[in-house]
Enzyme design. Structure first.
Site, PDB file in Angstrom:
ATOM      1  N   ASP A   8      34.130  39.776  39.212  1.00 35.14           N
ATOM      2  CA  ASP A   8      35.582  39.842  39.354  1.00 35.14           C
ATOM      3  C   ASP A   8      35.982  38.956  40.521  1.00 35.14           C
ATOM      4  OD1 ASP A   8      36.699  42.158  37.511  1.00 35.14           O
ATOM      5  OD2 ASP A   8      34.775  42.834  38.314  1.00 35.14           O
ATOM      6  N   ASP A 127      40.776  48.185  29.425  1.00 31.60           N
ATOM      7  CA  ASP A 127      40.619  49.022  30.611  1.00 31.60           C
ATOM      8  C   ASP A 127      41.147  50.402  30.245  1.00 31.60           C
ATOM      9  OD1 ASP A 127      39.635  46.885  32.051  1.00 31.60           O
ATOM     10  OD2 ASP A 127      41.547  46.395  32.978  1.00 31.60           O
TER      11      ASP A 127
END
Length: 244
Positions: A8, A127
């Site tokens: 990330d 998510d």
């Protein structure tokens, strides 16, 4: 079963947090990608953690530089909102693109990408956060609820042309307490797409517990690698031993 490193990225740095919050810098994305490649990782996912907030993707240069040193499949996500973005990602060296927020805002984008580049190019990224006995899909790196039921949403992504699903448990992400297996089962039952799972892995025992119940297509791992909790070699040994 693939072992996939997740990087990330925010402002040129790999970051890590808990529940996608409280982010801290953990390294340089190109250096970490090369490190994991040399340690025999199967794939690498680069995710721009803030692209959807600032209407841009800052990963293309990083992908291009990484591809000079890394020779495994690469997926890029975060800020992919048009066919032009997909073209730039592939031109930089990515093999696949992952789409979350833009798909929620325009599910037709998934079909457009699949039609032009093939379903193998498009990963539907979800998510998921538990809400009232089910799971809700979130966007903008886990910040915004959508009112979409995850099980229903994964079916729509598949029907629209997604060739793979990357499932992240926001509740378990960064906790090192194992996978949300109930979530994994629910999504796998809802789709015939390969499902790769992310969020919660912290030790080999978590794999042993999972394998007794489920075999996803891939394991997406971030913090456990960044903080040297478990080596890639140990993870792949555990996968091999459980699949034999």
């Amino acid at each position: 079963m693939r072992v996939i490193a997740r990087l990330d990225v925010k402002n040129g740095h790999v970051i890590k947090g808990i529940h996608l919050e409280g982010l801290r810098k953990v390294g340089d994305p190109t250096d970490l990608a090369q490190k994991y490649y040399l340690e025999d990782i199967d794939e690498i996912f680069f995710m721009d953690a803030v692209a959807s907030l600032y209407d841009r993707n800052g990963l293309f240069d990083i992908i291009s530089k990484s591809c000079e040193r890394v020779f495994v499949p690469i997926t890029v996500g975060g800020g992919i909102r048009s066919l032009d973005d997909v073209e730039k990602a592939l031109a930089a060296g990515a093999d696949k693109v992952a789409v979350n927020s833009a798909a929620v805002r325009n599910i037709g984008l998934i079909s457009e990408i699949a039609k032009r580049y093939g379903s193998q190019c498009i990963v539907g990224s979800i998510d998921a956060m538990r809400r009232d006995g089910a799971w809700e899909a979130y966007i903008d790196n886990g910040r915004e609820p959508t009112d979409l039921n995850v099980v229903d949403w994964v079916k729509r992504l598949e029907d629209s042309g997604a060739g793979e699903i990357m499932l992240t448990s926001v509740d378990f992400e960064g906790t090192f307490r194992g996978y949300d297996l109930d979530l994994v089962f629910a999504v796998q039952d809802a789709t015939s797409c390969p499902v790769v799972i992310s969020g919660g892995f912290g030790k080999i025992e978590h794999l042993n517990k999972m394998f007794g119940l489920s075999q996803p297509s891939g394991l997406v791992i971030a913090g456990a690698l960044h903080y040297n909790k478990v080596s890639i070699a140990c993870i792949k040994d555990a996968v091999l031993n459980n699949l034999v």
